[in-house]
Design a protein around this motif. Structure first.
Motif, short mmCIF file in Angstrom:
data_model
loop_
_atom_site.label_atom_id
_atom_site.label_comp_id
_atom_site.label_asym_id
_atom_site.label_seq_id
_atom_site.Cartn_x
_atom_site.Cartn_y
_atom_site.Cartn_z
N LEU A 54 -0.97 -40.07 1.44
CA LEU A 54 -0.90 -39.96 0.10
C LEU A 54 0.46 -40.30 -0.62
CD1 LEU A 54 -3.69 -37.49 -0.79
CD2 LEU A 54 -4.02 -40.09 -1.05
N GLY A 55 1.47 -40.00 0.60
CA GLY A 55 2.91 -39.80 -0.08
C GLY A 55 3.17 -38.66 -0.85
N LEU A 56 2.27 -37.62 -0.51
CA LEU A 56 2.72 -36.10 -1.02
C LEU A 56 3.37 -35.00 -0.30
CD1 LEU A 56 -1.00 -35.69 -2.67
CD2 LEU A 56 1.15 -36.64 -3.90
N GLN A 57 3.96 -34.36 -1.07
CA GLN A 57 4.48 -33.41 -0.43
C GLN A 57 4.23 -32.11 -1.11
OE1 GLN A 57 8.87 -33.57 -0.30
NE2 GLN A 57 9.11 -31.88 1.27
N VAL A 58 4.00 -30.93 -0.67
CA VAL A 58 3.64 -29.62 -1.31
C VAL A 58 4.79 -28.93 -1.66
CG1 VAL A 58 2.10 -27.54 -1.51
CG2 VAL A 58 1.10 -29.79 -0.48
N LEU A 59 5.13 -28.43 -2.83
CA LEU A 59 6.43 -27.90 -3.21
C LEU A 59 6.05 -26.11 -2.85
CD1 LEU A 59 7.58 -29.68 -6.03
CD2 LEU A 59 8.77 -29.88 -3.66
N PRO A 60 6.95 -25.46 -2.66
CA PRO A 60 6.89 -24.10 -2.54
C PRO A 60 6.48 -23.74 -3.98
CG PRO A 60 9.13 -24.58 -1.98
CD PRO A 60 8.40 -25.90 -2.19
#
Length: 588
Positions: A579-585
RNA sequence: GGGGGUGUGGCGAAGCUGGUUAUCGCGCCGGCCUGUCAAGCCGGAGACCGCGGGUUCAAGUCCCGUCACUCCCGCCA
């Protein structure tokens, strides 16, 4: 399984079946081993049937019976016979089945809680083991009621010429109102679908599409904090009709409600429903979803304020606020503690305090009575207060005074048992304001959505006097719950433009967000309107529950978690990558 | 985001102003019992009292923090 397939269910057999050989399937509900004789209550969705294993039964059957435990799923082959001691409490109480064979279809571990109406396991545990909870007769009854209601809806609306049409659940985010649930697109990185908060725009386009009368049992999604009567996902009976006025929609909706109550509970609703203007609902009951099963209306105390010397009330009136009074019959004996509890209810809704006085046979006493002693007769006559009554007051901005004292009214009504729980008190709330003033941003906001039609008589003064404009909008309320909301929609692009500009919404912005609807309206849109009764709340009220979780098979809890499947959960790393997603802290 | 409530064997609860071995009902295990229907009777196992810290000779109990659930306000066109 074939050889143990049931020939009757557990709520079915009567004395008419005496002597028949039957096979029953179900769960071990109770197990009463008396040594000599052994009883098993076999349960399925339809009822209970008592299975008996006599002392003279074959030793194999006796062994099989002895091995049974709660909630084993079993098959029993046996003979229907008359009971020695009939049980009048259950429909099958005159018969029992003498077991010839017992077969264990599956075993059950030690239960986290008993499948029993008397079990009061905490809700979180019930939700974790929902499959066990659903076996209880009360949950079965509620699911059946929900099914019956849904069926009655389809039956009625079909008869009225409505078409059931599905609208998409992956749609464009239109970030008005509630927060959208977002579904990232894999094919189009950085773009998202939204789950619909309602099929609103699509059902209006169906009207442009000539569908004339549409409905859908529609799942809706709103990413807001849950409540007893609110879930992240919920179901609406979504309806839209072309070439109609408000009264046409009322007639269809009332007919539908009458049909539902008649078909499912054999209750005759009295039609038409009461109609109360929004302003009156607040003024008289302190709520736009008034509990109408008891009277005790709020009253205006302003006429009695001047000359009393009670500064708080005087100042509130000078600044344009209101002083509302509530006469509580026979409660002059309330203790300070009880009044404080009521005050807390008022403060929750923004009141700064709750003033009070008591009516005694010598006049008025306590609280703020000393300021009004000279007007005792005037006040008691004016408010209809008698000896022994308690009078409560909230002074504040009109809306705050009404809602705060309305909360007190509701608490007192419940505390005093004034509410007849067997009643269903319906009403239409009408004449909502089209705009409401946004104090923070110093601008007018749409009170409902932006496609709500202003009432015709306000069209000329919409810009010059927006605060007075009433919308062609309505809520259906019942027993203090908002059960439905709807409106006649704007189909005239000129009126739509004026509304957008009133709420500070540029044409460009409008085109970007709702362009497809506005485009559709360029091609001969019919005048139309609709309504959307909430199915969960309706069934909840009918079932006498006060949480919609009780009438939803697999609800989320109040923090949006499903304790059974433990959603929401993290996805696999490659799913995020796709999905081209990154989970931020998480931010502090 | 804010306020209230709750958290004690598998389940539901009691446990007061701190004081031996944490109580009761249901369930579970073993035994007895021929008519029950929330069956009954006898016996037994099972809890570091949500978690972390503190006060104290001594904490389920008092204090601080934290987590979970729940009700409500905000929010929910």
């Amino acid at each position: 399984m074939e050889q143990y397939r049931r020939t009757a269910h557990c709520g079915q057999l009567t004395l008419a079946d005496e002597g028949k050989t039957v096979t029953l399937n179900g769960w071990v509900h109770r197990n009463r081993d008396h040594g000599g004789v052994h009883f098993v209550d076999l349960r399925d969705r339809y009822g209970l049937t008592q299975i008996v294993v006599d002392e003279d039964a074959a030793s194999k059957v006796r062994e099989q019976a002895a091995a049974l435990k709660f909630e084993y799923c079993i098959a029993v082959v046996g003979t229907v016979r008359r009971r020695l001691n009939p049980n009048p409490n259950i429909p099958t109480g005159e018969i029992e089945v003498s077991a010839g064979e017992i077969h264990i279809l599956s075993r059950c571990e030690v239960l986290p809680f008993m499948v029993d109406e008397k079990s009061d396991a905490k809700e979180d545990l019930r939700l974790k083991y929902r499959y066990l909870d659903l076996r209880s007769s009360s949950m079965q009854r509620k699911l059946k009621l929900r099914h019956d209601v849904t069926f009655a809806v389809r039956e009625f609306l079909n008869g009225e010429g409505f078409m059931e049409i599905e609208t998409p659940t992956l749609i464009k985010s239109t970030p008005e109102g509630a927060r959208d649930f977002i579904v990232p697109s894999r094919i189009h990185h950085g773009k998202v679908y939204a789950l619909p908060q309602s099929p609103q725009l699509f059902k209006q386009i169906l009207m442009v599409g000539g569908c004339d009368r549409y409905f859908q049992i529609a799942r809706c999604y709103r990413d807001e904090d849950a409540r007893g009567d609110r879930q992240l996902e919920f179901t609406q009976i979504d309806m839209e009709m072309s070439f109609v006025s408000r009264d046409d929609i009322f007639a269809v909706t009332e007919g539908m409600m009458a049909h539902i109550f008649k078909k499912t509970m054999n209750i005759d609703l009295s039609l038409p429903f009461l109609r109360i203007a929004y302003h009156d609902a607040l003024n008289r009951f302190g709520s736009d979803k008034p509990e109408l099963r008891f009277d005790m209306e709020l009253q205006d105390f302003a006429p009695f304020v001047p000359g009393g010397g009670f500064k708080v009330f005087e100042q509130v009136l000078e600044s344009g606020g209101a002083v509302k009074a509530l006469v509580v019959k026979g409660c002059a004996g309330y203790s300070r503690k009880q009044i404080t509890d009521l005050e807390d209810a008022a403060k929750t809704y923004g009141a700064k305090g709750l003033a009070w006085m008591k009516v005694t046979d010598t006049g008025i006493e306590g609280g703020i009575s000393k300021f009004f002693a000279e007007k005792t007769g005037e006040i008691t006559a004016g408010l209809g207060a008698d000896t022994g009554d308690l009078i409560l007051f909230v002074a504040d901005k009109w809306q705050t005074a009404c809602t705060a004292l309305g909360a007190v009214r509701l608490k007192v009504g419940r505390d005093l048992g004034l509410i007849d729980s067997s009643r269903f008190a319906f009403a239409w709330i009408v004449d909502f304001p089209l705009f409401e003033w946004n104090e923070d941003e110093q601008k007018w906001d749409p009170a409902h959505h932006m496609f709500t039609m202003p009432q015709a008589q306000y069209l000329d003064t919409m810009e010059s006097n927006p605060g007075d404009v009433r919308a062609d909008m309505y809520d259906m309320v019942c027993n203090g719950y908002e059960l439905a909301s709807g409106s006649i929609r704007v189909h005239d692009p000129e009126i739509q433009k004026r509304i957008f500009s009133m709420v500070g919404f540029s044409q460009e912005e409008a085109q970007k967000r709702f362009g497809f609807l506005l485009d559709a309206f360029k091609y001969g849109p019919p005048p139309h309107g609709g309504i959307a009764p909430g199915l969960d709340r309706l069934v909840m009220i009918m079932a006498g529950e006060n949480s919609i979780r009780e009438v939803i098979a697999f609800p989320k809890n109040t923090v949006g978690i499903s304790p059974m499947d433990e959603s929401p959960a993290e996805a696999e790393p490659e799913q995020y990558r796709d999905l081209g997603l990154q989970v931020l802290p998480e931010e502090e």
